[in-house]
Write an enzyme that holds these catalytic residues in place. Structure first.
Site, short mmCIF file in Angstrom:
data_model
loop_
_atom_site.label_atom_id
_atom_site.label_comp_id
_atom_site.label_asym_id
_atom_site.label_seq_id
_atom_site.Cartn_x
_atom_site.Cartn_y
_atom_site.Cartn_z
N GLU A 1 -11.61 -5.57 15.79
CA GLU A 1 -10.70 -4.44 15.74
C GLU A 1 -11.17 -3.50 14.64
OE1 GLU A 1 -6.70 -5.52 14.64
OE2 GLU A 1 -5.86 -3.80 15.69
N CYS B 1 -1.79 -0.68 16.06
CA CYS B 1 -2.15 -1.86 16.85
C CYS B 1 -2.11 -1.53 18.33
CB CYS B 1 -1.26 -3.05 16.52
SG CYS B 1 0.43 -2.80 16.99
N ARG C 1 0.82 -1.22 0.00
CA ARG C 1 0.00 0.00 0.00
C ARG C 1 0.86 1.27 0.00
NH1 ARG C 1 -4.42 -2.07 -1.36
NH2 ARG C 1 -5.28 -3.67 -0.04
#
Lengths: 496, 496, 496, 496
Positions: free
Chosen positions: D382, D280, D176
Site C-alpha cells: 500500500e 484506505c 500526528r
C-alpha cells in the site's frame, strides 16, 4: 465390534490408524470403537468441502432450503432410532433424547427460512442516481466442533444454517458418542446435499488442530468447556478465522419470597437433574431470598426428589440416566464430597445409587446440597452432574451480586410473581439468557443462544438470527450507471 | 356424475340447493357439478371458523407452523394427482399445473417461517423504566375469494399465511374448477389443522355477498377482474373489513435495440402463451423500440411460434391448452377479429386451431398481432388469451409513456443489456412488479405480489411479508412497573 | 383583526371569500378570523404539490432528511412562541402545549431517520442468476386533515414522514385553532423545503371534499371523530385513494386490588384531566375491581382533585384550561347532567367552576362520577371533557368484557403489580394501545399509533414504522442479465 | 507553543510527562506539541468512563439520541474551524476536510436514530403462555484508536454510535493531528454529554497497550495499518475483549472496453489523488482490459493530470495537499523509484513538485505509472500517496484474479455499461465494498464499512447497522407467568 469411521465427500470413509473405545454408560461396557482421524484425513475432508463450495454457493438459497425441508422430514421419520443411538452412547433416557432431537429439528426448520433470512438492505438514491445494497455472502468452508452432551442438537445448531447460507462444512463431533451424529449427517446426505457439502470426521486433538490451522477453513463454531473454548477461540482468531466458542456455565435461579413454591419445585427438578445435569443450561444453583423461602424450597424439594428415578437409558420410566464416563462420575462424587467436607448440608445424597441390573453403570443419583457458600469448591466450579446447590441470601440484591460475581454468565432465572422484580432482574443481571419463572431459558430456534462473560468467546451468538451473520460476510455494493447510454441513443432509431 | 360440495368444520358437507356444471375444457364436455352454497351454508362455515378461532389463536406459532411443514409434504406427495385435477377442469397442461402448484407450495414454505415473521419490535426504556413493544395479533375469521385461472396457487397465496398467523379461514374458490382446490384443502386438514380452522364453500354471488356482509368476517382477500375487485373492495371496506382486491392487467415488455433477440423471443413465448395467456401476469404486449428491433422481433417470433402446440391438458407435449369456457374462447376470438378490423396485422392467426381428437375443446392457438395502436380494442382491454400484441414506438420514453397511460399497472419488463436503461425504467415506471430481462416478474414467495393503479385495491400486497401485515393487527404495549414492590420488601426478610 | 390565510407553493396566500371566527377560549372572545378555502384555492394547492413532486421524489432521502433536522432545530428554537399560539386558540396551558409540541418534534426526529426506514429487501439468486428486491416509492401528492385538539402534534404525525418519504403534501388543519399549525409549516419552509412540497389550506367541508375527490391526491390521513372518520375513509377509498382515518375513543383503566393506589391516583389525574380531557387518549373511565379498590380510588381521587386548578392558558400554575368552544362546554355539562339524572354519583362536580378574571371562558372543572353503569349516556359516548367516570365490577374478566363491548378500542390500561394479570390483559384485550400501569399508552414516535374497532379505519397505523408503509408504495424488481455480453467478448481483446 | 492535553471526565487535562511534535505538513514546520499519556493517565480516563457508565446506560436511548442531534448541529456550526484544524495538521485542502467532516456528521445522524436501531425482537407464545424477546444492551467502557488520515471522520464512525447505544468511551486519536479530534470531542461535551461519557487521551504505544490490557475496557475499535490491526486484534481478543480492527488496502478498478472513458478519468482522478491518496479507500490501481482501453485511459489520464494542483491546505484552488510527514513523503517517492527500477513506465512523475512559497512542505505530485506488473513492489504494498498504477490485462477474468490474489480486500470498482458484467463482478469478487462505476464505494452511513481478507479483523463492520451490533451485547429473556395469581383471586373480591 464395529469401528465408526467418517463421512467424507458423500461417502462413508472407514479411515485407518488410531481408534478409541465408545462406552455404553448405562452398563459401563465398551460398545464400539471410533476411528480418530489423522491430519491427512481431516485435510481430505476439508478438500472435499472446498471442492463442493463453488457450485453450492451458487445454488439459489430457496433450493438449498428445500434440502433442509427434506432433512427435517427424515429426522422426524427416524426419530426413534436416533433417540436410541443417543441413549446408548450418552446415557440419556429416550424421552430426553427425543427432546434434544426436537430442539435440533427446530434449528433445521429455522434454516428452511434462509431465503428470508439472507435478505440484504437495499437503498435507492444514496446519492443522485446512486443505489447501494448489502449482500450476505457465504464464507466458504466452515468447521464445527461439538460436545458429548448433545450429540444430535449441537451439531444441528451449526451445520444446517451454515450450509443453508451457502457454506460447506466439516464437523468434528465428540468422540464419546459419535454414532447418532454420523447417522444424522447421513440423513442430511440422503435429503439431497451434494457430496462434500457436509463432511464428518471423528477424532481428537489432532483433528481439531488441523481444522484450526488449515487456511481453507474460514470459520469455527465450538461448544465445550471454557478452558478449551478459550484456547480454540484464541488459536482460530490468530489464524485469521472467524470463531465463536461456547464454554461452561453455573446457572442460578433466584427464588423470591412471593414465588409459587410448588411451581418452583416442579420446574427446578427437571432443570437441575434432567440429562443428569450434563447441560450447559442446567440449573445448578438455587438462591433463596430469606430463610422462609429457603426452608420451604428445601423441604418441598426433598419430598419431590424421593420419586426421582435414575437408571438405564432405555427405560422410559427413568427420569435421568448415567453420567458419560466413569471418570466423570468420580469427579461429580468428588464435588459432593468436597461440599460435605467444607460444611454444606447434604440434604439428599445421590452418591451411591442402587440401579438394579446395571450395577456397573456410571450413575449418580439426584443430590440436593443446602447452605452452600460462594467459597466452596462445589459452588466455584461447574459440576455437570445431577446436583442442585442451595445458597441462602438476605435480599434480591445480594442474590444478584452473587450471580454477577461468578465467572460464567450463561443462563439464569428468577421466580416471582412481581412484574417489577422481574424487570429489574432481567435488565441488570450480567447473564446472556434470562428466565422469568423459566429455569431453562434456552432461546427458541428463531432467537439466538449466547452466554455472557466467560461462557462465550466471540461477538455473535449461536443459532437463530446471529448464526446467519456468523456464517456470512457482509458485502456492500454501490452502483451508478453513467448516463447517455442505450436509452438516449435509442431515441434516434425511429425511422421517421 | 359427482356433485362437489363444501368443506366445513373439518368434514365434507354435500350441501343442497343450486348446482352448476363444471366443464372439461379440453373436450368441451360437462365433467361434474358443483354445489352453490346458499347464505345459510356460508354462515355455517363462518360459524365454524369463529368457533375454532380462540383455541387456534392461542396455539403457539411454531406449532401452527409445524402443520404447514406437513402440509407442504403432503402437497408434494400428491402433486401429480393435483396437477391432473387442475388440468381436467382448467385445461392447463400438466407441466404447467405442476409449475402452478410449485409456486403455491412456496407460499406454504413461507408460512412455515411464521415464528420469525411474527416478531414484534421491542424497545427498552422508551422512558425511564418504561418499555414498549408491538405484537402482531391475528384478526379472527378471514375470507378468500379466488379465480379460476390458478385454482391451486392463488388460494395458497392466502390461507396458509392467514392460518399460520392465527386466523381461521373461509375460502370461496372459483366455481369453474373447484375440485383441485377442495382436494388441497383436505390435505391441509390431513396435515393437522383442527376442524373449522380452514373451511371451503363453493358458490357464486350469494356466497360472496354473505362473506362480504357478515360482521364476523374481519378481512377479505380477492383475486379476479378489476370491476369485481373494485366492487368487492368498496363493499368490504364500507362494512368495516380489511380488504385487498387484485384485479386485471395488461403487461408490456419493452424490447430495446440492444436486446439479445433470441433471448427475448424464447422468454416471451412462454410469458405470452403459457396457460393460454390466462394469467394476470401474462406478457401480452411487446413494445419494440425502433423498427429494426420490431422487425427482428416479429420475424423471429413468427418462426418460433410455428412449433407452438395447443392441445389437451393431459398430453405433456402440448405447450398450452384450451381456454376455460366456450364463451371465453369466443370473446378472445372476438378481440382478434377486432384487431383485424381496426387495421392491425395478424401475423400468426390462432383463431381456428386444429386439435385432432378434441374438436369440441375451447381452443385458440397462439396469435401474434403486429402494428397494434393504443386506440384499438385489443390493446385497451385485457384479452386473457394466447395473443401477443406488438406495438412499435420510436423511443424508450414513448414506450414508457404508453405503459404509464394504461389503466393497469401489474407487471412489466424491459429487455436490454444496458444497466442505465434498466435502472431508469425500473425507477420510473408506474407498475408494481418490474422485470429486467424477466418477462414474468412474479415475485418469489418471500417478496410480495402487488400491482399498481387499477390492478390492486388496498394498501398491502398479496403473500410474502405484506401478507403477514394484512392478516394481523398491530397492538402496542407500554409497560411500567411501580417501584417498591416485592424487591424492596424482600430486603427485610433476612433473619439476622 | 387579522385574517389567517393559506400557505401555497411556498408563500402566504391571503385567499378571499368566506371566513370564520377564531376564539380565545380562555376569555370567550373572538381573537381573529380564518379564511375558508374554496375549491379553486384547494386545487391551486394540489397543483403546487403536484408540480413540486417530480424533483422532490428524486431528491436523495438523506438530503430530504437533512431538512427535517433543520426543522427540528427551528421548532425547538421557537417552542415558546408555538406554545403561546396553541394556548391562545386552543386553551391548553403552556406546559401542556410544550408537551404536545415535544411529541410532535419526536415525529420529526423519526422522519430524520428516513434513509434507514426506506430500505428495501434485497434477495440474491431468487433463481439462478436472478436477483429481486423491493423499493418503497413515494405516492405523489398526499393530504392530511387534522383536528383542533392537537394543532401542532397531529399535523407533525403526518407531513414530516410523508415528505421525508418523497411525497408532497396538502394539509387542512382545524379551522378552530389554525395559527400555530400555519406558523409551524412556515418553519418547515424555512428549514429548506422547496416551494410546493408542503402546502396548508384552511377551510371547512368544501376544502375537505375537494381533497377527497381530486384524482391527483393519492392518499389521505385523517384524525377526528368516528362518524367523520368513517365518512372520509369510505369516500377516499371509493375514489381509489389510500386512506387512514382515526376516530374517537373511550379509554378504560382497570384498577386491580393489588395496585398501588397512590400511584394510580397520581397518574390517573393527569391522564383524565390534562388538556381538559380533549385527547383521544384521555383516560375517561376507571374500572375498579372490587369495592375495596373502588372506595379507596374514589376517596383518594376526591382528595387529589381538591388541588386541581382550571384556568386560563397563560398561567403555568393551572392544570388545565377551557374547552374549545362554548357549544362544546355546554355539551360536556349536558353529559354530567345526564349522569346525575340517570343515577350516577357526582363525587366532584366541575359544572360551574369559578375562574376569576375569566368569567366568559369556556371552562368546566375536573369532575368525578362514581357508580356509572354501561347503559348511561355518559358511558356510551365520548365526552371529550375533564370528566372521569368510575365503574365498579366484581372481577377482572368482567372489567375486560366491558372494554371489549365498547365500540371504541383506542387505548386502555391495567393497574397491577402482578405479571400474570398484566400479560393476560395485554394479550386478550381488544384495544390497539395497551398500558400496563401506564394510563396514557401513547406509543413513542418510533412505534405506531393505532386504535382497534371503530377507533381507526384503515390497515396501517399513524406515525412510526407504519407511516413509512402508508406513505410509500411497494415496487418489486426482478432482474436477470443475459449472458454472453461484454464480459465474454472482452476476452478476445487481448493483443497476444 | 501550545501543548495539547487530554479530555478526561468532562474537563481538559493538561497531563504531564512525555510530549511529541505536531507538524504543519504544508510548511514542514513544527506547529505544536501533544502530550503522550502514561499508563496512569489512561487509567484515569478509563475510571472516569467506568464511573459514568451506570447512569448513562440507564438514560433512555431517545434522550441519549437528543444529545447527538445537538452535537450534529454544533459540528455544522463549527465546520469551517474544524476544517482549518484538520488542514493545518493533516495537510488536506479545506474542501476535502469539509467533505471528511460531512461524512463524519452523517455518522452522528445515524446515531440519532438509535431508538429505532436498538429495537429487539419480540416473540409471543414461543411456548404456551411463554414469551421471548431480545435486548441489545451496552457493553460498558469501549475504546477507539484512530489513524491520522481522517482525524474527524474515523472517530465519528465510532463514538457517536457507541455512546448512543449506552456505552462510555475512551478515544486515543492519532498523535500526528489530534487537535481537530479534541476540538470535536469538546463539542460533543458541549452538546450535553455527562462528564466521563466521552474521554480523549493523546498518546502512543503506552496508551494503546493500557487500553488493550485494562479489564474494564470491554471492546476496542481500531483503524490503521494491517500489521498493527492484526496485533491489536490478537491482543484485545486474547484479553477477552470484543475487537474490530481495520487495516490497509490496495483498491483496484477494472476498466472494461465498453466504459465511458471520460467518466472513468474524471471519477478516477479524485479517487486516486484526493487527500494525496492517504485514504484506505483510495483507488490506487486501474486494471485496463485490453490495450485499446489501456491506451485510451493512460492518454486521457495524462491530459487530465496536467491541471492537477498540489499545494498548501489553505488554498481552496489546490486539489490535494502534502503528505503527513517528511518520512512518509520519502517512502512514497521510494515506491515510485522502485517502479522505475523494476521496469514500469512513469507516465506522469510527481516526485519533485514545485510548490511555490512552501518549499519545505511534504509534497508529492500526482503520479501515473503504466505497465505495472503484480511482482513489483509498488503493486504489492500500500503506497498511501498520490500514485495511480495501471495494470494491463487481457480479460475481465484475469483482472478479477489479480484482485482476488491481493492480500487486501477493502474496496474495488468496475467501469462498464453492461449489466451482466457488473453483476458477475460484484457477485464474485473477494472484496467487501464494491463499486459499479463508483471508484470510491464508501458505504453511506446507514450501511456498514468493512473490507474482506486482511483489510479487516473481526466479525462486524464499522459504523452503520453493524456498529449497533458491535457496541451492544444480545440478551434473550424468556418469560412465563405462573397462573392463579391476582387475576383469579380478584374474582372473589366482589361483595355480593
Amino acid at each position: 465390534m464395529p469401528t465408526l469411521g467418517h463421512l467424507i465427500n458423500g461417502t462413508r470413509h472407514d479411515g485407518k490408524g488410531r481408534t478409541q473405545d465408545i462406552f455404553n454408560p448405562s452398563t459401563g461396557e465398551v460398545a464400539g470403537q471410533v476411528r480418530l482421524a489423522d491430519k491427512a484425513t481431516v485435510e481430505e475432508a476439508i478438500a472435499a468441502a472446498q471442492a463442493a463450495y463453488p457450485a453450492w454457493r451458487n445454488t439459489p438459497p430457496a433450493k438449498r432450503a428445500r434440502i433442509m425441508y427434506r432433512f427435517k422430514h427424515l429426522l422426524e421419520q427416524h426419530a426413534e432410532e436416533i433417540a436410541r443411538l443417543i441413549g446408548q452412547e450418552h446415557g440419556k433416557i429416550c424421552h430426553d433424547a427425543m427432546g434434544e432431537l426436537q430442539r435440533g429439528i427446530e434449528n433445521v426448520e429455522y434454516a428452511c427460512g434462509v431465503p428470508e433470512l439472507l435478505k440484504g438492505e437495499y437503498s435507492k438514491n444514496t446519492g443522485p442516481g446512486i443505489d447501494s445494497w448489502s449482500e450476505f455472502q457465504p464464507l466458504g468452508v466452515v468447521a464445527g466442533i461439538t460436545p458429548f452432551n448433545f450429540p444430535a442438537m449441537v451439531p444441528l445448531w451449526m451445520y444446517p444454517m451454515a450450509i443453508a447460507c451457502g457454506n460447506t462444512f466439516v464437523l468434528k463431533p465428540s468422540e464419546r458418542d459419535p454414532t447418532s451424529t454420523l447417522y444424522i449427517a447421513e440423513l442430511a446426505q440422503e435429503a439431497g446435499l451434494p457430496p462434500g457439502v457436509l463432511n464428518v470426521v471423528n477424532g481428537d486433538k489432532e483433528a481439531v488442530d488441523t481444522l484450526l490451522d488449515d487456511p481453507r477453513v474460514q470459520a469455527v463454531s465450538f461448544v465445550g468447556s471454557t478452558p478449551i473454548a478459550e484456547t480454540i477461540y484464541t488459536r482460530a482468531s490468530s489464524n485469521g478465522k472467524r470463531c465463536q466458542a461456547l464454554g461452561g456455565a453455573k446457572n442460578h435461579a433466584i427464588v423470591m419470597p412471593d414465588a409459587d413454591m410448588d411451581y418452583v419445585v416442579n420446574s427446578l427438578t427437571g432443570a437441575a437433574f434432567g440429562s443428569s445435569g450434563e447441560r450447559c443450561m442446567a440449573l445448578s444453583v438455587a438462591v433463596a431470598v430469606g430463610d422462609t423461602a429457603a426452608n420451604a424450597l428445601v423441604d418441598k424439594m426433598k419430598t419431590q426428589m424421593e420419586t426421582l428415578k435414575v437408571g438405564v437409558f432405555s427405560d422410559e420410566a427413568n427420569d435421568f440416566g448415567p453420567l458419560i464416563t466413569g471418570a466423570h462420575r468420580d469427579k461429580v462424587v468428588g464435588f459432593i464430597d468436597s461440599a460435605e467436607t467444607q460444611g454444606a448440608d447434604i440434604v439428599v445424597d445421590g452418591r451411591r445409587p442402587r440401579v438394579e441390573g446395571a450395577e456397573n453403570g456410571f450413575f449418580v443419583g439426584g443430590t440436593l446440597i443446602d447452605r452452600v457458600t460462594p467459597e466452596m469448591t462445589c459452588y466455584r466450579e461447574e459440576i455437570f452432574g445431577p446436583v442442585l446447590l442451595v445458597v441462602r441470601v438476605g435480599s434480591m440484591d445480594e442474590a444478584m451480586q452473587l450471580i454477577d460475581d461468578h465467572e460464567y454468565g450463561n443462563g439464569t432465572c428468577i421466580y416471582t410473581r412481581d412484574g417489577e422484580a422481574a424487570r429489574y432482574f432481567s435488565d441488570n443481571i450480567q447473564v446472556g439468557m434470562v428466565g422469568i419463572n423459566v429455569p431453562l431459558p434456552v432461546p427458541v430456534s428463531y432467537h439466538s443462544f449466547g452466554g455472557w462473560k466467560r461462557s462465550l468467546f466471540g461477538d455473535l451468538s449461536a443459532y437463530g438470527p446471529d448464526a446467519v451473520r456468523f456464517y456470512t460476510r457482509r458485502k456492500t455494493i454501490t452502483q451508478r450507471w453513467p448516463s447517455a447510454g442505450v436509452r438516449e441513443s435509442a431515441q434516434f432509431s425511429f425511422p421517421s
